[in-house]
Write a protein that holds these residues in place. Structure first.
Motif, PDB file in Angstrom:
ATOM      1  N   THR A 106     -51.789  14.003  46.924  1.00  0.00           N
ATOM      2  CA  THR A 106     -53.051  14.471  47.490  1.00  0.00           C
ATOM      3  C   THR A 106     -54.037  14.987  46.453  1.00  0.00           C
ATOM      4  OG1 THR A 106     -52.046  16.660  47.854  1.00  0.00           O
ATOM      5  CG2 THR A 106     -51.951  15.073  49.676  1.00  0.00           C
ATOM      6  N   SER A 107     -53.585  15.278  45.240  1.00  0.00           N
ATOM      7  CA  SER A 107     -54.493  15.806  44.225  1.00  0.00           C
ATOM      8  C   SER A 107     -53.880  15.667  42.841  1.00  0.00           C
ATOM      9  CB  SER A 107     -54.829  17.286  44.505  1.00  0.00           C
ATOM     10  OG  SER A 107     -53.665  18.083  44.375  1.00  0.00           O
ATOM     11  N   SER A 157     -57.881  11.440  38.085  1.00  0.00           N
ATOM     12  CA  SER A 157     -58.585  11.835  39.301  1.00  0.00           C
ATOM     13  C   SER A 157     -59.605  10.789  39.718  1.00  0.00           C
ATOM     14  CB  SER A 157     -59.268  13.189  39.076  1.00  0.00           C
ATOM     15  OG  SER A 157     -60.062  13.553  40.194  1.00  0.00           O
ATOM     16  N   LEU A 162     -58.817  11.097  43.764  1.00  0.00           N
ATOM     17  CA  LEU A 162     -58.250  12.355  44.263  1.00  0.00           C
ATOM     18  C   LEU A 162     -58.969  13.543  43.638  1.00  0.00           C
ATOM     19  CD1 LEU A 162     -54.426  11.531  44.060  1.00  0.00           C
ATOM     20  CD2 LEU A 162     -55.919  11.390  46.061  1.00  0.00           C
ATOM     21  N   GLY A 163     -58.883  14.679  44.287  1.00  0.00           N
ATOM     22  CA  GLY A 163     -59.465  15.889  43.748  1.00  0.00           C
ATOM     23  C   GLY A 163     -58.684  16.387  42.545  1.00  0.00           C
ATOM     24  N   LEU A 164     -59.368  17.125  41.680  1.00  0.00           N
ATOM     25  CA  LEU A 164     -58.766  17.676  40.468  1.00  0.00           C
ATOM     26  C   LEU A 164     -58.802  19.194  40.535  1.00  0.00           C
ATOM     27  CD1 LEU A 164     -57.655  17.572  37.565  1.00  0.00           C
ATOM     28  CD2 LEU A 164     -60.024  17.355  36.769  1.00  0.00           C
ATOM     29  N   SER A 165     -57.640  19.813  40.304  1.00  0.00           N
ATOM     30  CA  SER A 165     -57.531  21.269  40.226  1.00  0.00           C
ATOM     31  C   SER A 165     -57.201  21.638  38.784  1.00  0.00           C
ATOM     32  CB  SER A 165     -56.433  21.779  41.167  1.00  0.00           C
ATOM     33  OG  SER A 165     -56.196  23.162  40.952  1.00  0.00           O
ATOM     34  N   SER A 171     -59.509  22.287  44.232  1.00  0.00           N
ATOM     35  CA  SER A 171     -59.326  20.848  44.064  1.00  0.00           C
ATOM     36  C   SER A 171     -60.612  20.148  44.487  1.00  0.00           C
ATOM     37  CB  SER A 171     -58.140  20.354  44.903  1.00  0.00           C
ATOM     38  OG  SER A 171     -57.973  18.972  44.766  1.00  0.00           O
ATOM     39  N   ARG A 172     -61.301  19.545  43.486  1.00  0.00           N
ATOM     40  CA  ARG A 172     -62.576  18.876  43.751  1.00  0.00           C
ATOM     41  C   ARG A 172     -62.639  17.580  42.977  1.00  0.00           C
ATOM     42  NH1 ARG A 172     -66.509  22.930  41.447  1.00  0.00           N
ATOM     43  NH2 ARG A 172     -64.672  23.513  40.250  1.00  0.00           N
TER      44      ARG A 172
END
Length: 372
Positions: A106-107, A157, A162-165, A171-172
């Motif tokens: 998911t991320s 990402s 996918l979002g990046l944290s 997470s964006r």
């Protein structure tokens, strides 16, 4: 591209990441394996070392290690067409690999291997790039160079969408790190109940006043320890010297010098903690950039002006100072980052981070940064 000891590249629907093997390493491992395989033939054929079980054990271990390094090189393959992740990391997958569907992730995350450790001569910081999902975490690569690891994390990402944290932050998407609804005529949402943040919003932009951390338990304990050094150190030393030298110890030059050192060390440490506990932050933000001012009763006023073009991200993430750790607002720019708002509540940090991004996104009635 490079990330630590790994090389990665993107080719069409494939992102490949594998361990970089230097030619000298390959030849050494092949030579070691050849020696290990030839040893039994030579020993049994000539009779030399036939009863040297330690040498036999050493050759066996040498062959196993060489074979492991030759057959279990780290390799990860992301395939968008097949929607799979294939990896061979050497942990029981020397002659094969493990395949997982990309939908289980998911991320993407970039974090430190040990969040409690600090970089030093023997314990460098190691940054991990990993895929996060309901089924667990899959480490893609690691490096002691944060820029290398961040570049790979951003590439993964964007490649997977996918979002990046980053280090515990939100997470964006990479392209949306600074995206926020611009401030127009409406007022910002109300602050969390009991918040000490003060703000002013006008045509010039947004002004935020963040309260000091205060003497929280961590700072109070460190301040008490500093007082203990300054007061208890000389008293303990005086008592020990009186037992050894008698009542004249208090007038000796040794006790005066040693007491001065204890007091100076304790005072310096207390002042250091007091500066962190009582410092305030003032931020003026508009579409031109941010002016960050840090001040307090125990520190001189320090002003930093960051034009909008230099600011890369504003995030809320886990952070650490010299005397405390927690979550704070991190302003990343082209020459490093600024950490502020430590020990504020999660709701206050989220509100302040969103307000700053919205102020930077405002385009109407923008003034030069010097006027912010």
């Amino acid at each position: 591209m490079r990330c630590g000891s790994h090389r990665w590249s993107v080719s069409g629907p494939l992102l490949t990441l594998q361990h970089e093997v230097r030619p000298i390493e390959g030849w050494l491992n092949r030579g070691a394996l050849l020696v290990a395989l030839a040893f039994p033939v030579i020993s049994l054929g000539t009779g030399h070392f036939a009863n040297e079980w330690r040498l036999w054990f050493l050759m066996l271990a040498l062959g196993v290690v060489a074979a492991h390094h030759l057959t279990s090189r780290w390799k990860v393959l992301l395939n968008l067409e097949a929607r799979t992740l294939w990896r061979r990391t050497g942990d029981g997958s020397a002659f094969g690999g493990k395949t997982q569907p990309l939908e289980s992730f998911t991320s993407v995350a970039l974090y430190q291997r040990d969040k409690g450790s600090t970089g030093g001569l023997f314990i460098p910081k190691v940054y991990i790039v990993a895929l996060m999902g309901d089924s667990g975490t899959v480490v893609l690569s690691h490096s002691d160079d944060r820029e290398e690891a961040l570049e790979l994390a951003q590439a993964v990402s964007q490649f997977l969408g996918l979002g990046l944290s980053v280090e515990g932050g939100l997470s964006r998407a990479v392209g949306a790190r600074m995206e926020e609804a611009p401030l127009t005529g409406e007022r910002l949402p109300d602050l969390p109940y009991g918040s000490g943040i003060q703000f002013r919003q006008d045509a010039r932009g947004l002004t935020l006043e963040l309260p000091p951390c205060g003497w929280r338990p961590t700072y109070s304990a460190q301040g008490a320890f500093a007082v203990l050094i300054a007061v208890g150190g000389p008293l303990f030393l005086l008592r020990q010297l009186r037992q050894i030298l008698g009542t004249q110890a208090a007038s000796t030059q040794v006790i005066v010098i040693a007491s001065s050192l204890f007091i100076a060390c304790g005072a310096f440490f207390w002042l250091w903690v007091a500066r962190e506990a009582t410092s305030r932050w003032s931020l003026n933000a508009s579409s031109r950039g941010i002016e960050v001012t840090r001040y307090g009763p125990w520190r001189p006023r320090k002003v930093l002006r960051l034009p909008r073009s230099r600011i890369q991200d504003i995030d809320v993430r886990d952070a650490r100072t010299h005397v405390s750790r927690g979550r704070g607002i991190v302003i990343e720019h082209d020459q490093g980052h600024e950490l502020l708002g430590m020990d504020l509540s999660q709701e206050e940090l989220a509100w302040a981070g969103s307000a700053l991004r919205r102020a930077l996104a405002t385009r109407s009635q923008a003034l030069p940064l010097d006027a912010v």
